[in-house]
Design an enzyme around this catalytic site. Structure first.
Site, PDB file in Angstrom:
ATOM      1  N   ASP A   2     -31.884  84.577  20.384  1.00 30.59           N
ATOM      2  CA  ASP A   2     -32.410  85.158  21.623  1.00 30.59           C
ATOM      3  C   ASP A   2     -33.486  84.303  22.271  1.00 30.59           C
ATOM      4  O   ASP A   2     -34.401  84.810  22.924  1.00 30.59           O
ATOM      5  CB  ASP A   2     -32.956  86.591  21.374  1.00 30.59           C
ATOM      6  CG  ASP A   2     -31.884  87.499  20.806  1.00 30.59           C
ATOM      7  OD1 ASP A   2     -30.719  87.347  21.202  1.00 30.59           O
ATOM      8  OD2 ASP A   2     -32.219  88.349  19.954  1.00 30.59           O
ATOM      9  N   GLN A  48     -26.878  82.672  17.798  1.00 31.21           N
ATOM     10  CA  GLN A  48     -27.943  82.921  16.817  1.00 31.21           C
ATOM     11  C   GLN A  48     -28.966  81.767  16.822  1.00 31.21           C
ATOM     12  O   GLN A  48     -29.211  81.213  17.868  1.00 31.21           O
ATOM     13  CB  GLN A  48     -27.376  83.145  15.402  1.00 31.21           C
ATOM     14  CG  GLN A  48     -26.631  84.477  15.255  1.00 31.21           C
ATOM     15  CD  GLN A  48     -25.205  84.430  15.742  1.00 31.21           C
ATOM     16  OE1 GLN A  48     -24.454  83.560  15.352  1.00 31.21           O
ATOM     17  NE2 GLN A  48     -24.821  85.358  16.592  1.00 31.21           N
ATOM     18  N   LEU A  70     -42.157  80.706  29.136  1.00 35.16           N
ATOM     19  CA  LEU A  70     -43.584  80.376  29.216  1.00 35.16           C
ATOM     20  C   LEU A  70     -44.296  81.377  30.128  1.00 35.16           C
ATOM     21  O   LEU A  70     -45.451  81.725  29.909  1.00 35.16           O
ATOM     22  CB  LEU A  70     -43.751  78.941  29.739  1.00 35.16           C
ATOM     23  CG  LEU A  70     -45.170  78.398  29.747  1.00 35.16           C
ATOM     24  CD1 LEU A  70     -45.733  78.290  28.327  1.00 35.16           C
ATOM     25  CD2 LEU A  70     -45.240  77.037  30.432  1.00 35.16           C
ATOM     26  N   LYS A 112     -30.540  80.889  25.074  1.00 32.54           N
ATOM     27  CA  LYS A 112     -29.449  79.891  25.018  1.00 32.54           C
ATOM     28  C   LYS A 112     -28.458  80.087  26.166  1.00 32.54           C
ATOM     29  O   LYS A 112     -27.964  79.119  26.733  1.00 32.54           O
ATOM     30  CB  LYS A 112     -28.700  79.996  23.665  1.00 32.54           C
ATOM     31  CG  LYS A 112     -29.572  79.704  22.460  1.00 32.54           C
ATOM     32  CD  LYS A 112     -28.809  79.892  21.164  1.00 32.54           C
ATOM     33  CE  LYS A 112     -28.439  81.331  20.903  1.00 32.54           C
ATOM     34  NZ  LYS A 112     -29.587  82.228  20.640  1.00 32.54           N
ATOM     35  N   GLY A 113     -28.182  81.357  26.488  1.00 29.77           N
ATOM     36  CA  GLY A 113     -27.208  81.654  27.553  1.00 29.77           C
ATOM     37  C   GLY A 113     -27.650  81.033  28.867  1.00 29.77           C
ATOM     38  O   GLY A 113     -26.864  80.381  29.555  1.00 29.77           O
ATOM     39  N   LYS A 114     -28.915  81.213  29.186  1.00 27.83           N
ATOM     40  CA  LYS A 114     -29.428  80.652  30.437  1.00 27.83           C
ATOM     41  C   LYS A 114     -29.334  79.121  30.408  1.00 27.83           C
ATOM     42  O   LYS A 114     -28.931  78.495  31.385  1.00 27.83           O
ATOM     43  CB  LYS A 114     -30.875  81.078  30.672  1.00 27.83           C
ATOM     44  CG  LYS A 114     -31.456  80.431  31.906  1.00 27.83           C
ATOM     45  CD  LYS A 114     -32.917  80.706  32.150  1.00 27.83           C
ATOM     46  CE  LYS A 114     -33.471  79.553  32.980  1.00 27.83           C
ATOM     47  NZ  LYS A 114     -34.829  79.761  33.434  1.00 27.83           N
ATOM     48  N   ALA A 121     -23.431  87.897  18.956  1.00 27.58           N
ATOM     49  CA  ALA A 121     -24.301  87.241  19.935  1.00 27.58           C
ATOM     50  C   ALA A 121     -24.411  88.076  21.212  1.00 27.58           C
ATOM     51  O   ALA A 121     -23.511  88.845  21.545  1.00 27.58           O
ATOM     52  CB  ALA A 121     -23.745  85.863  20.279  1.00 27.58           C
ATOM     53  N   GLY A 122     -25.522  87.890  21.901  1.00 23.39           N
ATOM     54  CA  GLY A 122     -25.701  88.488  23.218  1.00 23.39           C
ATOM     55  C   GLY A 122     -26.443  87.480  24.066  1.00 23.39           C
ATOM     56  O   GLY A 122     -27.605  87.197  23.806  1.00 23.39           O
ATOM     57  N   HIS A 123     -25.749  86.861  25.019  1.00 27.61           N
ATOM     58  CA  HIS A 123     -26.346  85.803  25.834  1.00 27.61           C
ATOM     59  C   HIS A 123     -26.448  86.269  27.283  1.00 27.61           C
ATOM     60  O   HIS A 123     -25.432  86.537  27.914  1.00 27.61           O
ATOM     61  CB  HIS A 123     -25.498  84.527  25.748  1.00 27.61           C
ATOM     62  CG  HIS A 123     -25.390  83.976  24.358  1.00 27.61           C
ATOM     63  ND1 HIS A 123     -24.509  82.985  24.015  1.00 27.61           N
ATOM     64  CD2 HIS A 123     -26.071  84.261  23.220  1.00 27.61           C
ATOM     65  CE1 HIS A 123     -24.647  82.704  22.726  1.00 27.61           C
ATOM     66  NE2 HIS A 123     -25.574  83.468  22.224  1.00 27.61           N
TER      67      HIS A 123
HETATM   68  P1  GDP Z   1     -29.793  84.068  23.902  1.00 27.80           P
HETATM   69  O1  GDP Z   1     -29.191  85.003  22.901  1.00 27.80           O
HETATM   70  O2  GDP Z   1     -30.478  82.913  23.266  1.00 27.80           O
HETATM   71  O3  GDP Z   1     -28.829  83.640  24.965  1.00 27.80           O
HETATM   72  O4  GDP Z   1     -30.946  84.885  24.623  1.00 27.80           O
HETATM   73  P2  GDP Z   1     -30.868  86.400  25.178  1.00 27.80           P
HETATM   74  O5  GDP Z   1     -30.081  86.405  26.428  1.00 27.80           O
HETATM   75  O6  GDP Z   1     -30.469  87.337  24.092  1.00 27.80           O
HETATM   76  O7  GDP Z   1     -32.398  86.690  25.447  1.00 27.80           O
HETATM   77  C1  GDP Z   1     -33.158  85.880  26.295  1.00 27.80           C
HETATM   78  C2  GDP Z   1     -33.697  86.739  27.451  1.00 27.80           C
HETATM   79  O8  GDP Z   1     -34.690  86.030  28.125  1.00 27.80           O
HETATM   80  C3  GDP Z   1     -32.666  87.082  28.502  1.00 27.80           C
HETATM   81  O9  GDP Z   1     -32.953  88.355  29.007  1.00 27.80           O
HETATM   82  C4  GDP Z   1     -32.877  86.016  29.572  1.00 27.80           C
HETATM   83  O10 GDP Z   1     -32.495  86.451  30.873  1.00 27.80           O
HETATM   84  C5  GDP Z   1     -34.364  85.855  29.511  1.00 27.80           C
HETATM   85  N1  GDP Z   1     -34.867  84.511  29.834  1.00 27.80           N
HETATM   86  C6  GDP Z   1     -34.336  83.291  29.550  1.00 27.80           C
HETATM   87  N2  GDP Z   1     -35.180  82.309  29.924  1.00 27.80           N
HETATM   88  C7  GDP Z   1     -36.280  82.928  30.434  1.00 27.80           C
HETATM   89  C8  GDP Z   1     -37.536  82.453  30.955  1.00 27.80           C
HETATM   90  O11 GDP Z   1     -37.831  81.265  31.000  1.00 27.80           O
HETATM   91  N3  GDP Z   1     -38.427  83.424  31.369  1.00 27.80           N
HETATM   92  C9  GDP Z   1     -38.169  84.759  31.313  1.00 27.80           C
HETATM   93  N4  GDP Z   1     -39.091  85.615  31.730  1.00 27.80           N
HETATM   94  N5  GDP Z   1     -36.992  85.222  30.824  1.00 27.80           N
HETATM   95  C10 GDP Z   1     -36.088  84.335  30.390  1.00 27.80           C
HETATM   96  P1  IMO Z   2     -27.838  85.483  19.833  1.00 27.54           P
HETATM   97  O1  IMO Z   2     -26.698  84.517  19.907  1.00 27.54           O
HETATM   98  C1  IMO Z   2     -30.629  87.631  17.272  1.00 27.54           C
HETATM   99  C2  IMO Z   2     -29.123  88.881  13.362  1.00 27.54           C
HETATM  100  C3  IMO Z   2     -28.982  90.368  13.081  1.00 27.54           C
HETATM  101  C4  IMO Z   2     -29.258  90.385  11.594  1.00 27.54           C
HETATM  102  C5  IMO Z   2     -28.605  89.086  11.106  1.00 27.54           C
HETATM  103  C6  IMO Z   2     -27.214  89.273  10.522  1.00 27.54           C
HETATM  104  O2  IMO Z   2     -27.893  86.451  20.944  1.00 27.54           O
HETATM  105  O3  IMO Z   2     -29.127  84.749  19.631  1.00 27.54           O
HETATM  106  P2  IMO Z   2     -24.832  89.700  11.618  1.00 27.54           P
HETATM  107  O4  IMO Z   2     -24.317  90.851  12.444  1.00 27.54           O
HETATM  108  O5  IMO Z   2     -24.738  88.389  12.299  1.00 27.54           O
HETATM  109  O6  IMO Z   2     -24.249  89.685  10.246  1.00 27.54           O
HETATM  110  O7  IMO Z   2     -26.400  90.022  11.414  1.00 27.54           O
HETATM  111  O8  IMO Z   2     -28.542  88.234  12.227  1.00 27.54           O
HETATM  112  N1  IMO Z   2     -28.406  88.399  14.570  1.00 27.54           N
HETATM  113  C7  IMO Z   2     -29.024  88.045  15.695  1.00 27.54           C
HETATM  114  N2  IMO Z   2     -30.330  88.114  16.051  1.00 27.54           N
HETATM  115  N3  IMO Z   2     -29.722  87.104  18.128  1.00 27.54           N
HETATM  116  C8  IMO Z   2     -28.418  87.020  17.777  1.00 27.54           C
HETATM  117  O9  IMO Z   2     -27.510  86.367  18.534  1.00 27.54           O
HETATM  118  C9  IMO Z   2     -28.004  87.547  16.535  1.00 27.54           C
HETATM  119  N4  IMO Z   2     -26.815  87.635  15.899  1.00 27.54           N
HETATM  120  C10 IMO Z   2     -27.076  88.152  14.686  1.00 27.54           C
HETATM  121  O10 IMO Z   2     -29.918  91.121  13.816  1.00 27.54           O
HETATM  122  O11 IMO Z   2     -30.642  90.276  11.364  1.00 27.54           O
HETATM  123 MG    MG Z   3     -29.186  87.002  22.410  1.00 28.73          MG
END
Ligand code: GDP
Ligand code: IMO
Ligand code: MG
Length: 426
Positions: free
Chosen positions: A13, A224, A332, A16-18, A39-41
């Site tokens: 989290d 992850q 930041l 990475k998606g961005k 994953a959730g991007h």
């Molecule tokens: P990922 O799993 O690595 O793709 O990240 P997630 O999408 O789960 O979580 C990152 C969150 O931060 C998302 O809601 C993005 O829209 C948000 N995000 C990404 N870059 C920035 C940033 O530079 N500033 C802010 N405020 N939010 C950001």
């Molecule tokens: P993205 O790609 C954050 C965590 C779970 C748990 C552990 C094992 O969005 O960064 P699993 O279901 O994979 O067997 O769970 O890994 N986890 C994540 N935490 N971001 C993720 O994906 C995750 N995918 C799994 O919360 O602790």
């Molecule tokens: Mg995520």
């Protein structure tokens, strides 16, 4: 530049998606190489639309890009269809999606076993996403997995599911007191589902290497993060695959010599979802503040993320185990409004000072962060587009993170939007 890898440097989290979405336009191909719909991007497109991607690579939002679900991924057919159709309903062109014939399938018994084992672990649970990820990878390694290519041969599929269910049903019924799954029902359901994506099943390993031969560029998108890696993370509180950069070669079939850049996505503070050690975690109102301002709620599971200060021990460790060439520092902007910003520069473990990642699980559990404080800043950063536009204190914070982690910050995120990014010559 032939192939580059983009990985999470902390516990996932990081944004990475961005980052993938931002770079996707420069690449012909975007490849997911591990993980699944755990994953959730999040991607916010320039027209302000919010997308939450799970299994499909974030490059899907950039027209013309080929998006590959690589051999290292575990695919839940139902989740795949739901995500693909959801994107199509919002007008996204999914014709560039390709799925490796060698990727493994997440079957209904994997999901059932994931949920039931977590429940039985009680306080010792991992806090998985409950999507069957661990059991599916377990079967892959135990050589009893079912692969995407098996969907193209009904007889083989039937045999494999029959062999798997023989044991799985015993476990579900005799150990966990759950209902047995019906063989024909499982096979028929998955066959029916496969008709919706059978035309996308290909030998992605061959296509990717041919693309490299033609001089096309490939972005390998990790899910992850480094500390959730089954080999290099905080085992056993990890996911069951290799998000680290080495996993990109294995999970795509691209040789490591073709990869010449590894971008680490690094959040300006730290978050983690699920159980396991987290030395800089904040249990006070400051943790609550980071969660609120940073919007730290799971994209996929809706779970609150645990929040804490930036940990340079982890940043340095990630730089090392991934061979990070440069970091993309995200969020930041979330740190604006603090008098001082603490950075963890080492740990105190049972009276010893430690600068590097502890070798044992016990030591990591006992690690107490040693902080250094940087002056804070109060300005809103969201409209800054160059490094020089950042307040001095924010610039100093970034430069200190570079020093402590040992890798340059080539981009800095100041908001969720595609344009809310500062790029720097490094
Ligand atoms: P990922 O799993 O690595 O793709 O990240 P997630 O999408 O789960 O979580 C990152 C969150 O931060 C998302 O809601 C993005 O829209 C948000 N995000 C990404 N870059 C920035 C940033 O530079 N500033 C802010 N405020 N939010 C950001
Ligand atoms: P993205 O790609 C954050 C965590 C779970 C748990 C552990 C094992 O969005 O960064 P699993 O279901 O994979 O067997 O769970 O890994 N986890 C994540 N935490 N971001 C993720 O994906 C995750 N995918 C799994 O919360 O602790
Ligand atoms: Mg995520």
């Amino acid at each position: 530049m032939p192939a580059i890898v983009l990985i999470g440097a902390q516990w996932g989290d990081e944004g990475k998606g961005k980052a993938t979405d931002l770079l996707g336009g420069q690449y012909g191909w975007v490849v997911r190489y591990q993980g699944g719909n755990n994953a959730g991007h999040t991607v916010v497109t320039p027209d302000g639309r919010d997308f939450a991607l799970k299994l499909i690579p974030s490059g899907i939002l950039t027209p013309g890009v080929k998006n590959v679900i690589g051999n290292g991924v575990v695919v839940n057919p139902e989740a795949l269809i739901e995500e693909k159709e959801g994107l199509e309903r919002r007008g996204v062109d999914t014709s560039g999606l390709l799925i490796s014939a060698d990727a493994h399938l997440i079957m209904p018994y994997h999901v059932a076993i994931d949920r039931v084992t977590e429940r039985y672990l009680g306080k010792a649970k991992i806090g998985t996403t409950g999507r069957g990820i661990g059991p599916a990878y377990g079967d892959k390694v135990a050589r009893v997995g079912v692969r995407v290519a098996d969907l193209l041969d009904e007889k083989i599929l039937h045999q494999k599911v029959e062999a798997a269910l023989e044991l799985k049903n015993q476990i579900l019924v005799k150990v966990y007191n759950r209902r047995a799954l019906d063989l024909d029902e499982v096979v028929d359901t998955v066959l029916e589902q496969s008709t919706k994506f059978a035309d996308k099943i290909v030998d992605t390993r061959l296509l990717l290497n041919q693309a490299l031969e033609r001089g096309e560029t490939i972005l390998l998108e990790g899910s992850q993060g480094t500390l959730l890696d089954v080999d290099h993370g905080t085992y056993p509180f990890v996911t069951s695959s290799n998000p680290t950069a080495g996993g990109a070669a294995v999970g795509s079939g691209i040789g490591p010599t073709r990869i010449d850049r590894v971008i680490g996505i690094l959040k300006a503070y730290t978050t983690r979802v699920g159980s396991g050690p987290f030395p800089t975690e904040l249990h006070d109102e400051m943790g609550e503040r980071l969660r609120k301002v940073g919007g730290e709620i799971g994209v996929n599971t809706g779970r609150e993320r645990r929040c804490g200060w930036f940990d340079a021990v982890i940043g340095r460790y990630a730089a090392r185990v991934n061979g990070i060439t440069d970091f993309f520092l995200t969020k930041l902007d979330v740190l604006s409004g603090l008098d001082a910003v603490p950075i963890c520069v080492g740990y105190e473990i049972d009276g010893r000072h430690v600068d590097e990642m502890p070798m044992t699980q016990t030591d990591l559990h006992h690690a107490v962060p040693v902080y250094e404080e940087m002056p804070g800043w109060f300005e809103d950063l969201s409209a800054c587009r160059t490094f020089d536009e950042l307040p001095q204190a924010a610039r100093d914070y970034v430069l200190r993170l570079e020093e402590l982690t040992g890798a340059p910050m080539s981009a800095i995120g100041v908001g969720p939007g595609r344009d809310q990014t500062i790029t720097r010559e490094v």
